[in-house]
Scaffold this motif. Structure first.
Motif, mmCIF file in Angstrom:
data_model
loop_
_atom_site.group_PDB
_atom_site.id
_atom_site.type_symbol
_atom_site.label_atom_id
_atom_site.label_comp_id
_atom_site.label_asym_id
_atom_site.label_seq_id
_atom_site.Cartn_x
_atom_site.Cartn_y
_atom_site.Cartn_z
ATOM 1 N N ILE A 49 0.864 -1.174 0.000
ATOM 2 C CA ILE A 49 0.000 0.000 0.000
ATOM 3 C C ILE A 49 0.901 1.224 0.000
ATOM 4 C CG2 ILE A 49 -0.265 0.212 2.510
ATOM 5 C CD1 ILE A 49 -3.336 0.742 1.779
ATOM 6 N N LEU A 50 0.485 2.247 -0.719
ATOM 7 C CA LEU A 50 1.221 3.501 -0.761
ATOM 8 C C LEU A 50 0.346 4.558 -0.122
ATOM 9 C CD1 LEU A 50 3.778 5.017 -1.866
ATOM 10 C CD2 LEU A 50 2.350 5.630 -3.836
ATOM 11 N N SER A 51 0.873 5.207 0.916
ATOM 12 C CA SER A 51 0.092 6.219 1.625
ATOM 13 C C SER A 51 0.871 7.524 1.716
ATOM 14 C CB SER A 51 -0.232 5.725 3.041
ATOM 15 O OG SER A 51 0.949 5.688 3.820
ATOM 16 N N GLU A 52 0.177 8.546 2.162
ATOM 17 C CA GLU A 52 0.833 9.832 2.364
ATOM 18 C C GLU A 52 2.011 9.696 3.321
ATOM 19 O OE1 GLU A 52 -2.546 12.064 3.703
ATOM 20 O OE2 GLU A 52 -2.858 12.956 1.719
ATOM 21 N N SER A 53 1.875 8.834 4.324
ATOM 22 C CA SER A 53 2.972 8.626 5.281
ATOM 23 C C SER A 53 4.219 8.104 4.580
ATOM 24 C CB SER A 53 2.557 7.642 6.376
ATOM 25 O OG SER A 53 1.497 8.150 7.132
ATOM 26 N N ASP A 54 4.028 7.197 3.631
ATOM 27 C CA ASP A 54 5.162 6.681 2.872
ATOM 28 C C ASP A 54 5.806 7.787 2.050
ATOM 29 O OD1 ASP A 54 4.788 3.937 3.674
ATOM 30 O OD2 ASP A 54 3.150 3.801 2.227
ATOM 31 N N LEU A 55 4.985 8.652 1.500
ATOM 32 C CA LEU A 55 5.492 9.737 0.656
ATOM 33 C C LEU A 55 6.279 10.782 1.444
ATOM 34 C CD1 LEU A 55 2.390 10.121 -1.636
ATOM 35 C CD2 LEU A 55 4.598 9.120 -2.248
ATOM 36 N N MET A 56 6.065 10.861 2.733
ATOM 37 C CA MET A 56 6.786 11.832 3.560
ATOM 38 C C MET A 56 8.291 11.583 3.538
ATOM 39 S SD MET A 56 4.765 14.136 4.644
ATOM 40 C CE MET A 56 4.010 13.959 3.057
ATOM 41 N N TRP A 57 8.700 10.327 3.248
ATOM 42 C CA TRP A 57 10.129 10.035 3.152
ATOM 43 C C TRP A 57 10.775 10.872 2.068
ATOM 44 C CZ3 TRP A 57 12.694 7.867 6.838
ATOM 45 C CH2 TRP A 57 12.054 6.978 7.689
ATOM 46 N N GLN A 58 10.033 11.102 0.973
ATOM 47 C CA GLN A 58 10.574 11.902 -0.127
ATOM 48 C C GLN A 58 10.784 13.348 0.316
ATOM 49 O OE1 GLN A 58 10.942 11.082 -3.830
ATOM 50 N NE2 GLN A 58 11.438 9.209 -2.740
ATOM 51 N N ALA A 59 9.865 13.845 1.136
ATOM 52 C CA ALA A 59 9.934 15.240 1.567
ATOM 53 C C ALA A 59 10.992 15.459 2.646
ATOM 54 C CB ALA A 59 8.570 15.699 2.079
#
Length: 160
Positions: A49-59
Motif C-alpha cells: 500500500i502507498l500512503s501519504e505517510s510513505d510519501l513523507m520520506w521523499q519530503a
C-alpha cells in the motif's frame, strides 16, 4: 443485524503497480482526492500500500545514522539495515521503493465493528478488502465507517 465490510466499502478501488513511477502514483492520489492506494501485482493480488505517510520520506529524506568511533571501529547507534531502508525510501522513484509491504487487510464478510477495531488498534486509515486469493475487491476507510454511523443515526431518528 450488523453490517459487513462489503456493505460499506468502496468496491473495485483504484490501484497502482509496484513498477508505477512515483510521480504518476502521486498524481492519482491528487486527482482522486485520496490519501492512500493499494499496490497490486499483474493479477490483482495485494502486494503493498502507498500512503501519504510513505510519501513523507521523499519530503524529509533519511537522517544520517548516529555512530561513534572507538579504537578505529565504527559503532552504529542505529540499525544500519534500517537506515538503508530509510535511505532507499527517501531516494526511491518507483512505488515499490516507498510502499509498505506489510498491509493490514479486511475481508468482505468481516463485520464493520471488527474492521473498525482493527483500524483503531493498528493505527491505519484504510483497509484494503481482499478475497481468499488476496485479490483487492474493495477498500474501507475511516470515512466509510463514519458515513455508515451517520446513516445508522438517521435511521434510528426516523424510527422514533
Amino acid at each position: 443485524m450488523a453490517k459487513a465490510v462489503a456493505d460499506v466499502m468502496t468496491p473495485n478501488p483504484l490501484t497502482v503497480r509496484p513498477t508505477t513511477v512515483l510521480k504518476d502514483a502521486v498524481q492519482v492520489l491528487i486527482d482522486h482526492h485520496i490519501s492512500g492506494i493499494p499496490v497490486t501485482d499483474d493479477t490483482g493480488r495485494l502486494v503493498g500500500i502507498l500512503s501519504e505517510s510513505d510519501l513523507m520520506w521523499q519530503a524529509t529524506g533519511a537522517p544520517l545514522p548516529a555512530y561513534i568511533t572507538l579504537l578505529d571501529s565504527v559503532i552504529y547507534l542505529k540499525n544500519p539495515v534500517r537506515y538503508n531502508q530509510e535511505l532507499h525510501k527517501a531516494l526511491g522513484q518507483l512505488v515499490r521503493d516507498l510502499m509498505t509491504e506489510q498491509v493490514v487487510t479486511a475481508t468482505p464478510s468481516q463485520s464493520i465493528r471488527d474492521a473498525a477495531q482493527t483500524m483503531h488498534d493498528k493505527h491505519v486509515r484504510r483497509l484494503p478488502v481482499v478475497d481468499q486469493d488476496r485479490k483487492v475487491v474493495g477498500i474501507l476507510t475511516r470515512g466509510d465507517i463514519v458515513r455508515e454511523m451517520a446513516r445508522s443515526y438517521d435511521e434510528t431518528a426516523q424510527s422514533v
